[in-house]
Write an enzyme that holds these catalytic residues in place. Structure first.
Site, PDB file in Angstrom:
ATOM      1  N   GLY A  74      -2.046  -2.057  -7.066  1.00 37.81           N
ATOM      2  CA  GLY A  74      -2.322  -0.821  -6.349  1.00 37.81           C
ATOM      3  C   GLY A  74      -2.645  -1.105  -4.891  1.00 37.81           C
ATOM      4  CG  HIS A  75      -0.824  -0.283  -0.448  1.00 39.10           C
ATOM      5  ND1 HIS A  75      -1.443  -1.385   0.114  1.00 39.10           N
ATOM      6  CD2 HIS A  75       0.148   0.093   0.435  1.00 39.10           C
ATOM      7  CE1 HIS A  75      -0.878  -1.661   1.278  1.00 39.10           C
ATOM      8  NE2 HIS A  75       0.090  -0.781   1.502  1.00 39.10           N
ATOM      9  CB  ALA A  76      -6.334   1.828  -3.587  1.00 35.94           C
TER      10      ALA A  76
END
Length: 214
Positions: free
Chosen positions: A190-192
């Site tokens: 996840g890019h978060a």
């Protein structure tokens, strides 16, 4: 249960990125790179070790060196960091061409980890179903191998799903290329919680862990 710490978002440099990628653009990304596994194949062939569990050890050690790949949300929605993550890996059944998920606790002690994971692989080798070992801990990451394909890219996505904060690692077929034994390795996250920088660190650390077996 594995220990973890709650991240202080006010002091985290990526707090704005985390907010953006969890509220506005819920996206995950994946990267495939060729890894030189010559030192690992030589070690396994000369010492009588199996490649797959030895490779999983290297992946586990590399991922555990990077805080961003040990993140998760607790029940209160707080961003947290596991003290360590453990591999959840696939076992292929040759008789019916299905696979099962299994997990093994991780330790930096290679011999102890190798004995534990090969014991689990042998114990559950003929057990069918998705989850074959009970009590999978929450502090896991996923790793699998597609030894039939020397792929150049790999991606999967759950429709309307939430991007995973835990890493998903997929390795392909290794083969000789340019005088090296090269194997494609894909990581999805996840890019978060992670960026290209952290992904680059993973491949750097993975290569370092592999070279330690030379």
């Amino acid at each position: 249960m594995c220990k973890y710490k709650i991240l202080d978002l006010d002091k985290w440099p990526r707090r704005e990125h985390y907010k953006y990628y969890t509220e506005k653009l819920k996206v995950e990304f994946n990267v495939t790179a060729n890894v030189d596994v010559g030192a690992l194949t030589e070690f396994c062939h000369s010492r009588g070790y199996k490649f797959y569990p030895t490779f999983i050890y290297c992946v586990s050690k590399a991922l555990n060196r990077i805080e961003n790949f040990r993140m998760f949300k607790n029940a209160d929605g707080q961003l947290c960091v596991w003290e360590k993550i453990v591999p959840n890996y696939t076992i292929f059944h040759k008789d019916d061409c299905t696979f099962s998920d299994c997990w093994t606790d991780y330790t930096e002690d290679f011999e102890a980890f190798y004995e534990a994971i090969t014991s689990d692989m042998a114990k559950y080798s003929d057990v069918k179903g998705i989850k074959v070992k009970a009590n999978q801990p929450p502090n896991f990451y996923c790793v699998s191998c597609v030894p039939w394909i020397a792929f150049t890219g790999c991606s999967s996505k759950v429709a309307d799903g939430v991007p995973n904060f835990f890493p998903i690692i997929t390795a392909g077929k290794y083969e000789e290329c340019g005088g090296k034994i090269s194997m494609p390795v894909n990581i999805s996250i996840g890019h978060a919680v992670a960026d290209g920088y952290h992904t680059g660190l993973f491949f750097q650390y993975l290569q370092e862990e592999i070279e330690k077996f030379s």
